[in-house]
Design an enzyme around this catalytic site. Structure first.
Site, PDB file in Angstrom:
ATOM      1  N   ARG A  49       0.796  -1.233   0.000  1.00 14.65           N
ATOM      2  CA  ARG A  49       0.000   0.000   0.000  1.00 14.65           C
ATOM      3  C   ARG A  49       0.828   1.283   0.000  1.00 14.65           C
ATOM      4  O   ARG A  49       0.470   2.254  -0.656  1.00 14.65           O
ATOM      5  CB  ARG A  49      -0.926   0.032   1.218  1.00 14.65           C
ATOM      6  CG  ARG A  49      -2.118  -0.853   1.063  1.00 14.65           C
ATOM      7  CD  ARG A  49      -3.013  -0.731   2.272  1.00 14.65           C
ATOM      8  NE  ARG A  49      -3.997  -1.793   2.242  1.00 14.65           N
ATOM      9  CZ  ARG A  49      -4.455  -2.403   3.323  1.00 14.65           C
ATOM     10  NH1 ARG A  49      -4.028  -2.049   4.527  1.00 14.65           N
ATOM     11  NH2 ARG A  49      -5.343  -3.344   3.206  1.00 14.65           N
ATOM     12  N   CYS A  78      -9.935  -1.541   5.397  1.00 12.42           N
ATOM     13  CA  CYS A  78     -11.396  -1.376   5.346  1.00 12.42           C
ATOM     14  C   CYS A  78     -11.927  -0.240   6.209  1.00 12.42           C
ATOM     15  O   CYS A  78     -13.100   0.127   6.082  1.00 12.42           O
ATOM     16  CB  CYS A  78     -12.085  -2.689   5.700  1.00 12.42           C
ATOM     17  SG  CYS A  78     -11.341  -3.555   7.076  1.00 12.42           S
ATOM     18  N   GLN A 105     -15.079  -1.586  15.017  1.00 16.64           N
ATOM     19  CA  GLN A 105     -14.806  -2.531  13.939  1.00 16.64           C
ATOM     20  C   GLN A 105     -15.303  -3.937  14.248  1.00 16.64           C
ATOM     21  O   GLN A 105     -15.034  -4.496  15.319  1.00 16.64           O
ATOM     22  CB  GLN A 105     -13.297  -2.562  13.670  1.00 16.64           C
ATOM     23  CG  GLN A 105     -12.768  -1.218  13.188  1.00 16.64           C
ATOM     24  CD  GLN A 105     -11.283  -1.188  12.907  1.00 16.64           C
ATOM     25  OE1 GLN A 105     -10.624  -0.257  13.333  1.00 16.64           O
ATOM     26  NE2 GLN A 105     -10.754  -2.176  12.206  1.00 16.64           N
ATOM     27  N   LYS A 163      -2.296   3.058   9.874  1.00 16.37           N
ATOM     28  CA  LYS A 163      -2.745   2.816   8.490  1.00 16.37           C
ATOM     29  C   LYS A 163      -3.773   3.866   8.096  1.00 16.37           C
ATOM     30  O   LYS A 163      -3.763   4.378   6.985  1.00 16.37           O
ATOM     31  CB  LYS A 163      -3.420   1.438   8.380  1.00 16.37           C
ATOM     32  CG  LYS A 163      -2.493   0.251   8.251  1.00 16.37           C
ATOM     33  CD  LYS A 163      -3.362  -1.015   8.097  1.00 16.37           C
ATOM     34  CE  LYS A 163      -2.613  -2.239   8.483  1.00 16.37           C
ATOM     35  NZ  LYS A 163      -3.472  -3.448   8.527  1.00 16.37           N
ATOM     36  N   ARG A 185     -12.265  -2.659  18.539  1.00 18.79           N
ATOM     37  CA  ARG A 185     -12.951  -3.871  18.052  1.00 18.79           C
ATOM     38  C   ARG A 185     -14.217  -4.057  18.874  1.00 18.79           C
ATOM     39  O   ARG A 185     -14.175  -3.957  20.112  1.00 18.79           O
ATOM     40  CB  ARG A 185     -12.047  -5.093  18.216  1.00 18.79           C
ATOM     41  CG  ARG A 185     -12.628  -6.346  17.616  1.00 18.79           C
ATOM     42  CD  ARG A 185     -12.533  -6.404  16.125  1.00 18.79           C
ATOM     43  NE  ARG A 185     -11.153  -6.410  15.681  1.00 18.79           N
ATOM     44  CZ  ARG A 185     -10.793  -6.204  14.418  1.00 18.79           C
ATOM     45  NH1 ARG A 185     -11.683  -5.980  13.481  1.00 18.79           N
ATOM     46  NH2 ARG A 185      -9.516  -6.217  14.091  1.00 18.79           N
ATOM     47  N   HIS A 192     -18.060  -2.056   9.687  1.00 20.69           N
ATOM     48  CA  HIS A 192     -17.256  -1.184  10.542  1.00 20.69           C
ATOM     49  C   HIS A 192     -17.955   0.181  10.617  1.00 20.69           C
ATOM     50  O   HIS A 192     -18.408   0.716   9.590  1.00 20.69           O
ATOM     51  CB  HIS A 192     -15.864  -0.959   9.942  1.00 20.69           C
ATOM     52  CG  HIS A 192     -14.960  -2.161  10.000  1.00 20.69           C
ATOM     53  ND1 HIS A 192     -15.247  -3.322  10.663  1.00 20.69           N
ATOM     54  CD2 HIS A 192     -13.714  -2.341   9.465  1.00 20.69           C
ATOM     55  CE1 HIS A 192     -14.244  -4.171  10.545  1.00 20.69           C
ATOM     56  NE2 HIS A 192     -13.298  -3.599   9.810  1.00 20.69           N
ATOM     57  N   ASN A 265     -17.479  -4.015   5.805  1.00 21.88           N
ATOM     58  CA  ASN A 265     -16.019  -4.153   5.667  1.00 21.88           C
ATOM     59  C   ASN A 265     -15.630  -5.219   4.651  1.00 21.88           C
ATOM     60  O   ASN A 265     -14.518  -5.201   4.123  1.00 21.88           O
ATOM     61  CB  ASN A 265     -15.367  -4.464   7.024  1.00 21.88           C
ATOM     62  CG  ASN A 265     -16.022  -5.612   7.753  1.00 21.88           C
ATOM     63  OD1 ASN A 265     -17.210  -5.557   8.079  1.00 21.88           O
ATOM     64  ND2 ASN A 265     -15.270  -6.663   8.018  1.00 21.88           N
TER      65      ASN A 265
HETATM   66  C1  11C Z   1      -9.481  -5.204  10.821  1.00 24.53           C
HETATM   67  N1  11C Z   1      -9.157  -3.464   9.204  1.00 24.53           N
HETATM   68  O1  11C Z   1     -10.658  -4.841  10.949  1.00 24.53           O
HETATM   69  C2  11C Z   1      -8.641  -4.716   9.654  1.00 24.53           C
HETATM   70  C3  11C Z   1      -8.624  -5.796   8.600  1.00 24.53           C
HETATM   71  O2  11C Z   1      -4.787  -3.969   6.450  1.00 24.53           O
HETATM   72  O3  11C Z   1      -6.238  -4.920   5.186  1.00 24.53           O
HETATM   73  C4  11C Z   1      -7.892  -5.413   7.331  1.00 24.53           C
HETATM   74  C5  11C Z   1      -6.407  -5.294   7.530  1.00 24.53           C
HETATM   75  C6  11C Z   1      -5.777  -4.699   6.294  1.00 24.53           C
HETATM   76  O4  11C Z   1      -8.934  -5.984  11.595  1.00 24.53           O
END
Ligand code: 11C
EC number: 1.2.1.11
Length: 295
Positions: A49, A78, A105, A163, A185, A192, A265
């Site tokens: 990325r 996501c 998430q 990220k 989470r 999400h 997501n």
């Molecule tokens: C999660 N967003 O919810 C992350 C999953 O870098 O593609 C995707 C991780 C990524 O745990």
């Protein structure tokens, strides 16, 4: 019937486009093999990325960047994808000074095993049974919230939080974007959600913000608070749109607005975005690289 086979370098012979959605190790091993064979790779992982030679694409935001692909295109994390769509909509009306975001998430961001663990723990707790030690997260996820998504790195932020910062900067073409994320989470299966505070360099009315969001492709404004109509996992899972609601004045920042969004997501956060990138490449006639391969 779908035939499932182990992916090897030879699997890419005669292929036009490969969609890779696996671990970084798999992407790092297989993507260069595919590129060598003239295949366009659309990679769902984080491995490429931030490579300067790899476009990172949300078609509604920076679809034109597929034109400089040299074999690999990455899709964002996501949580980044719906966020940059909302920010791209809003920055059409005023320059963004800073963004503060908290995420909620779902466990399918981690994968099928985490979903199974959430369901098993929930069942066991409701039945008054002792829980097995968690395998997917540092703590139980059922009836709980974990203020940790991925590992901790610099400054006590997690990889997921960084990220969101770095990918948003790249997609929006704004390397100075000020953004701080807290990623959490939650015990939800799919979708999400994000609470987003955006500060602008001048006043932004709620009506103008709503209008900008409603007009943006891929966003569905779902904002009738008086009727309790707003995005949730229950109405955004299995849907393609990024849903935005709760748009309101930020009482803590003079030129700010706050909004809430939800996005599936697995769809816009992953598979749908990958397919839309492929469509964008076909539309722009750049499935074959226009610049020399860099990997
Ligand atoms: C999660 N967003 O919810 C992350 C999953 O870098 O593609 C995707 C991780 C990524 O745990």
């Amino acid at each position: 019937m779908l035939t499932v086979k182990e992916a090897t370098p030879e699997s890419f012979d005669g292929v036009d486009v490969a969609l890779i959605s696996a671990s970084s190790e798999v992407s790092l091993a297989l993507a260069p093999e595919a590129v060598k064979r003239g295949v366009l790779v659309i990679d769902d992982g984080s491995a490429y990325r931030m490579e300067p030679s790899v476009p990172l694409i949300v078609p509604e935001v920076n679809g034109e960047d597929v034109e400089w692909q040299s074999g690999i295109i990455s899709i964002p994390n996501c949580t980044t994808t719906p966020l940059v769509m909302a920010l791209a909509a809003l920055r059409q009306r005023a320059k963004i000074s800073s963004v503060t975001v908290s995420t909620y998430q779902s466990v399918t961001g981690t994968g099928a095993a985490a979903r199974a663990e959430l369901l098993a723990q929930s069942r066991d707790m409701l039945n008054g049974q002792e829980l097995s030690p968690p395998t997917q997260y540092p703590h139980r996820i059922a009836f709980n919230l974990l203020p940790q998504v991925d590992d901790f790195v610099d400054d006590d932020y997690t990889k997921e939080e960084l990220k969101m910062l770095n990918e948003s900067r790249k997609i929006l073409g704004d390397p100075g974007l000020r953004l701080a994320a807290t990623c959490v989470r939650v015990p939800v299966e799919i979708s999400h959600c994000e609470s987003v505070s955006v500060e602008f360099d001048r006043p932004m009315s709620v009506d103008v913000a709503r209008e900008a969001l409603a007009e943006f492709p891929g966003i569905m404004l779902m904002d009738r608070p008086g009727e309790s109509v707003y995005p949730m996992p229950s109405n955004s899972a299995d849907e393609d749109e990024v849903m935005v609601g709760r748009v309101r004045r930020d009482l803590a920042h003079e030129n700010g607005i706050i909004l809430w969004l939800a996005a599936d997501n697995l769809r816009k956060g992953a598979a749908l975005n990958a397919l839309q990138i492929m469509d964008e490449c076909v539309k722009r006639d750049c499935v074959r690289p226009r610049v020399a391969a860099a990997v």
